[in-house]
Structures are given as C-alpha cells and as structure tokens.
Design a protein around this motif. Structure first.
Motif, short mmCIF file in Angstrom:
data_model
loop_
_atom_site.label_atom_id
_atom_site.label_comp_id
_atom_site.label_asym_id
_atom_site.label_seq_id
_atom_site.Cartn_x
_atom_site.Cartn_y
_atom_site.Cartn_z
N ILE A 36 13.68 40.41 35.67
CA ILE A 36 14.94 40.90 36.23
C ILE A 36 14.97 40.46 37.68
CG2 ILE A 36 16.35 42.93 36.68
CD1 ILE A 36 14.32 44.26 34.53
N MET A 37 16.04 39.78 38.08
CA MET A 37 16.19 39.32 39.45
C MET A 37 17.43 39.95 40.05
SD MET A 37 15.13 35.35 38.79
CE MET A 37 14.97 34.88 40.49
N LEU A 38 17.28 40.48 41.27
CA LEU A 38 18.40 41.12 41.94
C LEU A 38 18.16 41.19 43.43
CD1 LEU A 38 18.16 44.94 41.66
CD2 LEU A 38 16.45 43.47 40.63
N LYS A 39 19.25 41.37 44.15
CA LYS A 39 19.20 41.52 45.60
C LYS A 39 19.25 43.01 45.91
CE LYS A 39 22.87 40.12 47.81
NZ LYS A 39 23.89 39.32 48.51
N ALA A 40 18.35 43.47 46.79
CA ALA A 40 18.29 44.89 47.13
C ALA A 40 17.70 45.04 48.53
CB ALA A 40 17.46 45.65 46.12
N ALA A 41 17.88 46.23 49.09
CA ALA A 41 17.38 46.51 50.44
C ALA A 41 15.88 46.80 50.45
CB ALA A 41 18.14 47.68 51.03
N ASP A 42 15.36 47.33 49.34
CA ASP A 42 13.94 47.65 49.25
C ASP A 42 13.54 47.72 47.79
OD1 ASP A 42 14.66 50.24 48.27
OD2 ASP A 42 14.84 50.96 50.33
N ASP A 43 12.26 47.87 47.54
CA ASP A 43 11.79 47.85 46.15
C ASP A 43 12.24 49.07 45.36
OD1 ASP A 43 10.05 49.50 47.56
OD2 ASP A 43 8.23 48.59 46.78
N ASP A 44 12.37 50.23 45.99
CA ASP A 44 12.87 51.41 45.27
C ASP A 44 14.30 51.20 44.78
OD1 ASP A 44 10.51 52.84 45.55
OD2 ASP A 44 11.17 53.83 47.39
N SER A 45 15.14 50.64 45.65
CA SER A 45 16.52 50.35 45.26
C SER A 45 16.56 49.30 44.16
CB SER A 45 17.32 49.85 46.47
OG SER A 45 17.38 50.82 47.48
N ALA A 46 15.67 48.32 44.24
CA ALA A 46 15.62 47.27 43.22
C ALA A 46 15.27 47.85 41.86
CB ALA A 46 14.61 46.20 43.62
N VAL A 47 14.30 48.76 41.81
CA VAL A 47 13.91 49.37 40.54
C VAL A 47 15.06 50.20 39.97
CG1 VAL A 47 12.37 51.09 39.50
CG2 VAL A 47 11.44 49.33 41.00
N ARG A 48 15.72 50.98 40.80
CA ARG A 48 16.86 51.79 40.32
C ARG A 48 17.97 50.92 39.76
NH1 ARG A 48 15.67 54.92 44.81
NH2 ARG A 48 17.22 53.87 46.07
N GLU A 49 18.32 49.86 40.49
CA GLU A 49 19.37 48.94 40.03
C GLU A 49 18.97 48.25 38.73
OE1 GLU A 49 22.48 48.22 41.21
OE2 GLU A 49 22.26 49.86 42.64
N ALA A 50 17.71 47.85 38.63
CA ALA A 50 17.23 47.19 37.41
C ALA A 50 17.31 48.12 36.22
CB ALA A 50 15.80 46.69 37.61
N LEU A 51 16.87 49.36 36.39
CA LEU A 51 16.93 50.32 35.28
C LEU A 51 18.37 50.61 34.86
CD1 LEU A 51 14.08 52.78 36.32
CD2 LEU A 51 14.05 51.11 34.44
N ASN A 52 19.27 50.71 35.83
CA ASN A 52 20.69 50.92 35.50
C ASN A 52 21.25 49.73 34.72
OD1 ASN A 52 20.78 53.41 36.74
ND2 ASN A 52 21.54 52.61 38.68
N ALA A 53 20.91 48.52 35.14
CA ALA A 53 21.39 47.32 34.45
C ALA A 53 20.84 47.24 33.03
CB ALA A 53 21.03 46.07 35.24
N LEU A 54 19.57 47.59 32.86
CA LEU A 54 18.98 47.57 31.52
C LEU A 54 19.67 48.60 30.62
CD1 LEU A 54 15.21 47.16 32.40
CD2 LEU A 54 16.70 45.47 31.30
N ALA A 55 19.96 49.77 31.14
CA ALA A 55 20.67 50.79 30.36
C ALA A 55 22.05 50.29 29.96
CB ALA A 55 20.77 52.09 31.15
N GLU A 56 22.74 49.62 30.87
CA GLU A 56 24.06 49.07 30.54
C GLU A 56 23.99 48.00 29.46
OE1 GLU A 56 26.03 47.72 34.08
OE2 GLU A 56 25.90 49.69 35.04
N GLU A 57 22.86 47.31 29.38
CA GLU A 57 22.67 46.26 28.37
C GLU A 57 22.15 46.82 27.05
OE1 GLU A 57 23.42 42.92 28.45
OE2 GLU A 57 24.49 43.47 30.28
N GLY A 58 21.97 48.14 26.96
CA GLY A 58 21.59 48.75 25.70
C GLY A 58 20.11 49.06 25.53
#
Length: 97
Positions: A36-58
């Motif tokens: 998973i590749m994404l732009k974020a301010a820090d690693d905690d934000s990156a993990v939250r965004e990644a988990l949200n994106a994975l949930a949206e993808e099913g």
C-alpha cells in the motif's frame, strides 16, 4: 488529509509511505499479499488511511507487517504508477496473487 510532516523529517519531496502486509476478504479466506502506497504526515496517519482504504475495498481484516518511507521514486511497475497515484493523493493498493 494532512500531508505536511509533523515531525523532524525534512524531505525535499512528498512523504510517501509504503506498507507491506496481508489482507483477508472473507472469514477463512487465503491472505492476499499487499503493498500500500500513500502520502501522509506521519506513520500513524499512514496506517489509519491504509486501513480505511482496505475496508473500502472490501477487506475485513489486515495484518500490516512493515512500514517505511520511500526515499526514491520507483522505476518498475506496478510500483511506479502506484507512487504517482500516492503523490496525487490516492491510496494505491497493489495486490499480489
């Protein structure tokens, strides 16, 4: 989404993270290897965004094993186009069979 670093990281380009892990689409299903590749301010934000994106993808569950910040632009596909998507503000999910 905040994309300005909130720590002492002084990078010239955007902070693009890569997260390596496995995702599960149903109970008892085989794991799908993911990058998973994404732009974020820090690693905690990156993990939250990644988990949200994975949930949206099913995906109903994910095991995230590693996180790091990319220091160079990838040259080979599919990572090169995923990097560009991340720079453009998308969360790029690369699935491996």
């Amino acid at each position: 989404m905040i994309t300005t670093p909130d720590n002492d990281n002084n990078t010239e380009g955007p902070m693009v993270f890569i997260i390596i892990g496995k995702g599960y689409e149903t109970d008892g299903s085989d794991a799908v290897d993911l990058h998973i590749m994404l732009k974020a301010a820090d690693d905690d934000s990156a993990v939250r965004e990644a988990l949200n994106a994975l949930a949206e993808e099913g995906f109903i569950e994910a095991d995230l094993d590693q996180i790091g910040m990319l220091t160079e632009i990838p040259e080979e596909e599919p990572h090169a186009s995923a990097y560009q998507g991340a720079v453009d503000g998308e969360v790029a999910i690369i699935r491996f069979s």
